[in-house]
Design an enzyme around this catalytic site. Structure first.
Site, mmCIF file in Angstrom:
data_model
loop_
_atom_site.group_PDB
_atom_site.id
_atom_site.type_symbol
_atom_site.label_atom_id
_atom_site.label_comp_id
_atom_site.label_asym_id
_atom_site.label_seq_id
_atom_site.Cartn_x
_atom_site.Cartn_y
_atom_site.Cartn_z
ATOM 1 N N GLY A 127 0.813 -1.233 0.000
ATOM 2 C CA GLY A 127 0.000 0.000 0.000
ATOM 3 C C GLY A 127 0.835 1.266 0.000
ATOM 4 O O GLY A 127 0.363 2.327 0.395
ATOM 5 N N ALA A 128 2.093 1.163 -0.419
ATOM 6 C CA ALA A 128 3.000 2.307 -0.336
ATOM 7 C C ALA A 128 3.253 2.943 -1.694
ATOM 8 O O ALA A 128 4.142 3.765 -1.843
ATOM 9 C CB ALA A 128 4.317 1.866 0.295
ATOM 10 N N SER A 132 2.877 -3.288 -5.054
ATOM 11 C CA SER A 132 2.963 -4.642 -4.495
ATOM 12 C C SER A 132 1.883 -5.540 -5.101
ATOM 13 O O SER A 132 2.108 -6.733 -5.310
ATOM 14 C CB SER A 132 2.848 -4.600 -2.970
ATOM 15 O OG SER A 132 1.682 -3.906 -2.580
ATOM 16 N N SER A 133 0.717 -5.007 -5.428
ATOM 17 C CA SER A 133 -0.327 -5.890 -5.989
ATOM 18 C C SER A 133 -0.028 -6.299 -7.419
ATOM 19 O O SER A 133 -0.247 -7.458 -7.791
ATOM 20 C CB SER A 133 -1.716 -5.272 -5.928
ATOM 21 O OG SER A 133 -1.727 -3.990 -5.460
ATOM 22 N N ASP A 177 1.830 -0.351 -13.964
ATOM 23 C CA ASP A 177 2.464 -1.137 -12.904
ATOM 24 C C ASP A 177 2.775 -2.561 -13.374
ATOM 25 O O ASP A 177 3.869 -3.089 -13.153
ATOM 26 C CB ASP A 177 1.559 -1.186 -11.663
ATOM 27 C CG ASP A 177 1.184 0.209 -11.185
ATOM 28 O OD1 ASP A 177 1.824 1.178 -11.619
ATOM 29 O OD2 ASP A 177 0.253 0.316 -10.371
ATOM 30 N N TYR A 226 -9.011 7.846 -6.601
ATOM 31 C CA TYR A 226 -8.377 7.498 -7.876
ATOM 32 C C TYR A 226 -9.428 7.539 -8.991
ATOM 33 O O TYR A 226 -9.213 8.149 -10.045
ATOM 34 C CB TYR A 226 -7.753 6.104 -7.758
ATOM 35 C CG TYR A 226 -6.978 5.634 -8.963
ATOM 36 C CD1 TYR A 226 -5.632 5.944 -9.117
ATOM 37 C CD2 TYR A 226 -7.585 4.856 -9.940
ATOM 38 C CE1 TYR A 226 -4.908 5.492 -10.207
ATOM 39 C CE2 TYR A 226 -6.875 4.398 -11.041
ATOM 40 C CZ TYR A 226 -5.545 4.720 -11.168
ATOM 41 O OH TYR A 226 -4.822 4.266 -12.254
HETATM 42 C C1 GLA Z 1 -1.530 3.436 -9.687
HETATM 43 C C2 GLA Z 1 -2.144 2.708 -10.893
HETATM 44 C C3 GLA Z 1 -1.348 3.034 -12.171
HETATM 45 C C4 GLA Z 1 -1.184 4.530 -12.362
HETATM 46 C C5 GLA Z 1 -0.667 5.187 -11.081
HETATM 47 C C6 GLA Z 1 -0.636 6.687 -11.178
HETATM 48 O O1 GLA Z 1 -0.252 2.933 -9.428
HETATM 49 O O2 GLA Z 1 -2.133 1.321 -10.675
HETATM 50 O O3 GLA Z 1 -1.987 2.425 -13.279
HETATM 51 O O4 GLA Z 1 -2.373 5.118 -12.809
HETATM 52 O O5 GLA Z 1 -1.468 4.835 -9.948
HETATM 53 O O6 GLA Z 1 0.294 7.096 -12.122
#
Ligand code: GLA
Length: 391
Positions: A127-128, A132-133, A177, A226
């Site tokens: 969660g940082a 991690s997910s 990610d 988000y």
């Molecule tokens: C999270 C989301 C990514 C991206 C970032 C912000 O990490 O998983 O897809 O949108 O936020 O850049």
């Protein structure tokens, strides 16, 4: 990570040795924040903190998982993934949604997912903002690919993991990610065009290291905040397209066109869109700066990116702002900014290797003085992407 320990845990639990060990890294993002769902370019790097998994395939038709860091176990039927339940009918715990979602997405795409016994553990803070997910998703994807022996390129795996997260877990994240965890290159950042899916590795400035400083604040309400940011970007596109009918996303809006038509946007939407449009410019300038080893310009772009996330996108926190402010005063730090979605989590600092220990000392001291809290600091290297590990 002590892999012998992971193997011993597997062996103690299942009474036989695992067949393979897999690794999938977390990531930092150097620039291009909240840009991936606007189809723009991003600049992440995989890091040497990762999820490690010991696993063995079988023909049981189910996955038996032990999340070692949580001390929790679950068994899930691979035939009944739609039910989002374990074998005895309990709802899946949150952590198990990620592997189950990956199995669900792979199966839907026609890729065989073997029965599996697995033990996994991570040294990515949870969660940082270090993905991690996505790393958990990727470690399962590469494991099923290795056991199933089916061909699929890294981008396909990353997209299936993203689908798992969007549709099974229910988080509307972009592709950055999973992409970074799948494609990492040691010593390099990754320039990734999230529309065309073209990418290339860009060397980090020689002699620099990546220092991650954890504000200790964990994201709450991230899901809704988000999604609100995403919705504002969509609203901006809908309004701007009245004057610019050819645009599909904020990626298509030049700075000049934005300035010409932004007066039609509600104030908050205007701020969100300004962040995205300018952040895309910053990523492109940053790549040029990296390619010419102009670390000063690169660092200035990082600071400007942070200011934009703080003032326009409004996803920073006082703690993250304090970390960036403190870092900017420490010799040897070229640039600092929050990394990942924001709302807490970590900053990323580009620091001269020879000064990294002094930097870490100063940022810890400065943060304690400014906030009364400790910061965990991780010295990271840009690392290779997910895959099997040969013991
Ligand atoms: C999270 C989301 C990514 C991206 C970032 C912000 O990490 O998983 O897809 O949108 O936020 O850049």
């Amino acid at each position: 990570m002590d892999l012998a320990d992971l193997v011993a845990a597997y062996t103690a639990l299942y009474g036989e040795k695992p067949i393979k060990i897999f690794r999938a890294p977390g990531r930092v993002n150097l620039l291009g924040e909240h840009v991936d769902y606007n189809e723009g370019p991003v600049l992440p790097a995989a890091i040497d903190r990762a999820v490690y998994m010991a696993a063995r395939a079988n023909t049981s038709g189910m996955m038996q998982l032990f999340a070692r860091d949580l001390g929790e176990e679950v068994s899930i039927s691979l035939e009944r993934l739609e039910e989002v339940q374990d074998l005895v009918g309990n709802p899946l715990p949150g952590w198990a949604l990620y592997p189950a979602g990956v199995a669900w997405a792979l199966k839907k795409a026609g890729m065989q997912t073997e029965g599996l016994k697995a033990v996994y553990s991570s040294d990515i803070p949870i969660g940082a903002g270090l993905s991690s997910s996505a790393a958990v998703e990727m470690v399962f994807a590469v494991a099923w690919q290795a056991f199933g022996g089916w061909p699929a390129d890294r981008m396909t795996l990353a997209r299936l993991c993203q689908q798992a997260e969007n549709e099974y877990v229910g988080v509307a994240s972009g592709l950055m990610d999973q992409f970074a965890s799948a494609h990492g290159v040691a010593g390099h950042a990754l320039y990734f065009d999230t529309r065309s899916l073209d990418w290339h590795a860009v060397p980090l400035p020689p002699g620099t290291v990546l220092v991650v400083a954890d504000s200790g604040v964990r994201r709450s309400l991230t899901g809704s905040a988000y999604n609100e940011r995403r919705a504002a970007c969509e609203e901006a596109v809908a309004i701007l397209s009245q004057d610019l009918p050819q645009i599909q996303s904020l990626r298509d809006v030049s700075l000049a066109d934005f300035d010409r038509y932004r007066h039609n946007l509600p104030r908050t939407v205007d701020m969100r869109a300004e962040h995205v449009v300018t952040e895309i410019e910053r990523v492109n300038s940053a790549v040029n700066a990296l390619e010419t080893d102009d670390r000063e310009s690169f660092g200035s772009l990082m600071y400007a990116g942070h200011a934009s996330l703080r003032d326009l996108y409004q996803v920073s926190t006082p703690e993250l702002d304090a970390l960036v402010e403190i870092a900017s005063q420490i010799p040897g730090c070229s640039g600092a900014r929050l990394t990942g979605a924001g709302f807490g989590g970590c900053t990323i600092n580009l620091v001269e290797g020879t000064r990294s220990q002094a930097f870490i000392h100063s940022i810890k001291e400065g943060y304690l003085r400014a906030t009364g809290n400790e910061t965990q600091v991780y010295l990271c290297q840009a690392s290779q992407g997910a895959g099997p590990i040969n013991l």
